[in-house]
Motif scaffolding. Structure first.
Motif, PDB file in Angstrom:
ATOM      1  N   PRO A  45       0.842  -1.195   0.000  1.00 52.21           N
ATOM      2  CA  PRO A  45       0.000   0.000   0.000  1.00 52.21           C
ATOM      3  C   PRO A  45       0.878   1.247   0.000  1.00 52.21           C
ATOM      4  CG  PRO A  45       0.170  -0.849   2.210  1.00 52.21           C
ATOM      5  CD  PRO A  45       0.920  -1.824   1.316  1.00 52.21           C
ATOM      6  N   SER A  46       0.270   2.374  -0.170  1.00 52.94           N
ATOM      7  CA  SER A  46       1.002   3.633  -0.009  1.00 52.94           C
ATOM      8  C   SER A  46       1.543   3.687   1.412  1.00 52.94           C
ATOM      9  CB  SER A  46       0.072   4.830  -0.236  1.00 52.94           C
ATOM     10  OG  SER A  46      -0.378   4.871  -1.560  1.00 52.94           O
ATOM     11  N   THR A  47       2.614   4.426   1.609  1.00 52.85           N
ATOM     12  CA  THR A  47       3.190   4.546   2.949  1.00 52.85           C
ATOM     13  C   THR A  47       2.235   5.314   3.866  1.00 52.85           C
ATOM     14  OG1 THR A  47       4.299   6.641   2.492  1.00 52.85           O
ATOM     15  CG2 THR A  47       5.526   4.619   1.978  1.00 52.85           C
ATOM     16  N   GLY A  48       2.443   5.149   5.152  1.00 58.67           N
ATOM     17  CA  GLY A  48       1.647   5.890   6.132  1.00 58.67           C
ATOM     18  C   GLY A  48       1.790   7.384   5.926  1.00 58.67           C
ATOM     19  N   TYR A  49       2.995   7.828   5.577  1.00 56.71           N
ATOM     20  CA  TYR A  49       3.231   9.248   5.315  1.00 56.71           C
ATOM     21  C   TYR A  49       2.378   9.722   4.139  1.00 56.71           C
ATOM     22  CZ  TYR A  49       5.648  13.513   3.898  1.00 56.71           C
ATOM     23  OH  TYR A  49       5.931  14.798   3.534  1.00 56.71           O
ATOM     24  N   CYS A  50       2.368   8.944   3.046  1.00 59.40           N
ATOM     25  CA  CYS A  50       1.552   9.323   1.882  1.00 59.40           C
ATOM     26  C   CYS A  50       0.067   9.377   2.246  1.00 59.40           C
ATOM     27  CB  CYS A  50       1.760   8.343   0.727  1.00 59.40           C
ATOM     28  SG  CYS A  50       3.331   8.538  -0.124  1.00 59.40           S
ATOM     29  N   ARG A  51      -0.396   8.366   2.963  1.00 59.96           N
ATOM     30  CA  ARG A  51      -1.815   8.343   3.347  1.00 59.96           C
ATOM     31  C   ARG A  51      -2.157   9.541   4.224  1.00 59.96           C
ATOM     32  NH1 ARG A  51      -0.453   2.912   3.935  1.00 59.96           N
ATOM     33  NH2 ARG A  51      -0.507   3.062   6.207  1.00 59.96           N
ATOM     34  N   LEU A  52      -1.250   9.934   5.117  1.00 61.37           N
ATOM     35  CA  LEU A  52      -1.477  11.095   5.976  1.00 61.37           C
ATOM     36  C   LEU A  52      -1.580  12.365   5.131  1.00 61.37           C
ATOM     37  CD1 LEU A  52      -1.592  12.388   8.836  1.00 61.37           C
ATOM     38  CD2 LEU A  52       0.888  12.626   8.657  1.00 61.37           C
ATOM     39  N   ILE A  53      -0.642  12.568   4.221  1.00 59.10           N
ATOM     40  CA  ILE A  53      -0.655  13.748   3.352  1.00 59.10           C
ATOM     41  C   ILE A  53      -1.921  13.765   2.499  1.00 59.10           C
ATOM     42  CG2 ILE A  53       0.508  14.872   1.406  1.00 59.10           C
ATOM     43  CD1 ILE A  53       1.961  15.236   4.086  1.00 59.10           C
ATOM     44  N   GLN A  54      -2.285  12.598   1.953  1.00 57.87           N
ATOM     45  CA  GLN A  54      -3.482  12.519   1.118  1.00 57.87           C
ATOM     46  C   GLN A  54      -4.756  12.807   1.915  1.00 57.87           C
ATOM     47  OE1 GLN A  54      -2.965   8.537  -0.316  1.00 57.87           O
ATOM     48  NE2 GLN A  54      -1.618   9.168  -1.987  1.00 57.87           N
ATOM     49  N   SER A  55      -4.818  12.320   3.136  1.00 57.59           N
ATOM     50  CA  SER A  55      -6.047  12.492   3.909  1.00 57.59           C
ATOM     51  C   SER A  55      -6.148  13.864   4.560  1.00 57.59           C
ATOM     52  CB  SER A  55      -6.160  11.403   4.982  1.00 57.59           C
ATOM     53  OG  SER A  55      -5.148  11.569   5.959  1.00 57.59           O
ATOM     54  N   ARG A  56      -5.025  14.494   4.878  1.00 59.48           N
ATOM     55  CA  ARG A  56      -5.054  15.756   5.617  1.00 59.48           C
ATOM     56  C   ARG A  56      -4.814  17.001   4.768  1.00 59.48           C
ATOM     57  NH1 ARG A  56      -4.675  14.783  11.500  1.00 59.48           N
ATOM     58  NH2 ARG A  56      -5.459  12.667  11.571  1.00 59.48           N
ATOM     59  N   LEU A  57      -4.057  16.851   3.681  1.00 62.61           N
ATOM     60  CA  LEU A  57      -3.673  18.051   2.935  1.00 62.61           C
ATOM     61  C   LEU A  57      -4.190  18.094   1.502  1.00 62.61           C
ATOM     62  CD1 LEU A  57       0.030  18.489   4.109  1.00 62.61           C
ATOM     63  CD2 LEU A  57      -1.982  19.735   4.875  1.00 62.61           C
ATOM     64  N   TYR A  58      -3.879  17.090   0.719  1.00 58.21           N
ATOM     65  CA  TYR A  58      -4.101  17.200  -0.717  1.00 58.21           C
ATOM     66  C   TYR A  58      -5.234  16.342  -1.264  1.00 58.21           C
ATOM     67  CZ  TYR A  58       0.358  19.616  -0.713  1.00 58.21           C
ATOM     68  OH  TYR A  58       1.360  20.497  -0.464  1.00 58.21           O
ATOM     69  N   GLY A  59      -5.483  15.213  -0.663  1.00 58.44           N
ATOM     70  CA  GLY A  59      -6.491  14.306  -1.184  1.00 58.44           C
ATOM     71  C   GLY A  59      -5.899  13.360  -2.212  1.00 58.44           C
ATOM     72  N   LEU A  60      -6.463  12.189  -2.281  1.00 57.66           N
ATOM     73  CA  LEU A  60      -5.997  11.145  -3.186  1.00 57.66           C
ATOM     74  C   LEU A  60      -6.139  11.558  -4.649  1.00 57.66           C
ATOM     75  CD1 LEU A  60      -4.829   8.313  -3.319  1.00 57.66           C
ATOM     76  CD2 LEU A  60      -7.153   7.420  -3.210  1.00 57.66           C
ATOM     77  N   ASP A  61      -7.193  12.294  -4.980  1.00 54.26           N
ATOM     78  CA  ASP A  61      -7.412  12.707  -6.373  1.00 54.26           C
ATOM     79  C   ASP A  61      -6.274  13.569  -6.901  1.00 54.26           C
ATOM     80  OD1 ASP A  61      -9.781  11.323  -6.522  1.00 54.26           O
ATOM     81  OD2 ASP A  61     -11.034  13.073  -6.098  1.00 54.26           O
ATOM     82  N   ARG A  62      -5.739  14.429  -6.044  1.00 53.52           N
ATOM     83  CA  ARG A  62      -4.637  15.295  -6.494  1.00 53.52           C
ATOM     84  C   ARG A  62      -3.395  14.461  -6.774  1.00 53.52           C
ATOM     85  NH1 ARG A  62      -2.573  20.812  -3.667  1.00 53.52           N
ATOM     86  NH2 ARG A  62      -1.143  21.416  -5.314  1.00 53.52           N
ATOM     87  N   CYS A  63      -3.153  13.443  -5.956  1.00 58.04           N
ATOM     88  CA  CYS A  63      -2.013  12.548  -6.185  1.00 58.04           C
ATOM     89  C   CYS A  63      -2.200  11.764  -7.482  1.00 58.04           C
ATOM     90  CB  CYS A  63      -1.836  11.587  -5.012  1.00 58.04           C
ATOM     91  SG  CYS A  63      -1.319  12.418  -3.492  1.00 58.04           S
ATOM     92  N   HIS A  64      -3.388  11.238  -7.699  1.00 56.61           N
ATOM     93  CA  HIS A  64      -3.659  10.499  -8.929  1.00 56.61           C
ATOM     94  C   HIS A  64      -3.519  11.406 -10.151  1.00 56.61           C
ATOM     95  CE1 HIS A  64      -6.052   6.956  -7.018  1.00 56.61           C
ATOM     96  NE2 HIS A  64      -4.814   7.030  -6.599  1.00 56.61           N
ATOM     97  N   SER A  65      -3.964  12.639 -10.020  1.00 54.33           N
ATOM     98  CA  SER A  65      -3.843  13.595 -11.113  1.00 54.33           C
ATOM     99  C   SER A  65      -2.377  13.845 -11.462  1.00 54.33           C
ATOM    100  CB  SER A  65      -4.542  14.898 -10.730  1.00 54.33           C
ATOM    101  OG  SER A  65      -4.378  15.857 -11.729  1.00 54.33           O
ATOM    102  N   MET A  66      -1.545  14.023 -10.439  1.00 55.83           N
ATOM    103  CA  MET A  66      -0.119  14.233 -10.676  1.00 55.83           C
ATOM    104  C   MET A  66       0.508  12.996 -11.325  1.00 55.83           C
ATOM    105  SD  MET A  66       2.917  15.254  -8.044  1.00 55.83           S
ATOM    106  CE  MET A  66       3.160  16.994  -8.392  1.00 55.83           C
ATOM    107  N   ASP A  67       0.114  11.807 -10.875  1.00 54.39           N
ATOM    108  CA  ASP A  67       0.612  10.571 -11.474  1.00 54.39           C
ATOM    109  C   ASP A  67       0.237  10.500 -12.949  1.00 54.39           C
ATOM    110  OD1 ASP A  67       1.717   9.712  -9.083  1.00 54.39           O
ATOM    111  OD2 ASP A  67       0.068   8.335  -8.617  1.00 54.39           O
TER     112      ASP A  67
END
Length: 102
Positions: A45-67
């Motif tokens: 899975p994504s790292t705990g750090y990534c999940r924290l950033i995705q859930s608190r700051l940017y959201g998973l959609d923004r990460c997927h968009s960048m990918d």
């Protein structure tokens, strides 16, 4: 199904991907040309750090968009693309080409 896709889906390739991911403690993902995940090394899975950033700051959609943007750029330029993600981590995308086709 294309030759490169058949290669990626072989169990031997999955085992190598799993071992490589485990040895270097990195997450490796194979995407198809449309950007869908095909394989994840070690099914990690994504790292705990990534999940924290995705859930608190940017959201998973923004990460997927960048990918997706990075995948498209790497494919268009037919080269490995290294970049820093929203969380500040280094990521790399390498298009797999067979006879010039993604």
């Amino acid at each position: 199904m294309g030759g490169a896709l058949q290669l990626v889906l072989q169990e031997e390739v999955q085992r190598v991907l799993d071992h490589f991911s485990s040895c270097f403690d990195i997450r490796i993902i194979f995407f198809d040309a449309a950007g869908r995940q095909l394989r994840v090394g070690g099914n990690s899975p994504s790292t705990g750090y990534c999940r924290l950033i995705q859930s608190r700051l940017y959201g998973l959609d923004r990460c997927h968009s960048m990918d997706q943007e990075s995948q498209q750029k790497a494919a268009a330029e037919q080269r490995t693309l290294c970049y820093r993600c929203h969380a500040g981590l280094r990521e790399a995308i390498k298009p797999i080409l067979l006879n010039g086709r993604l």
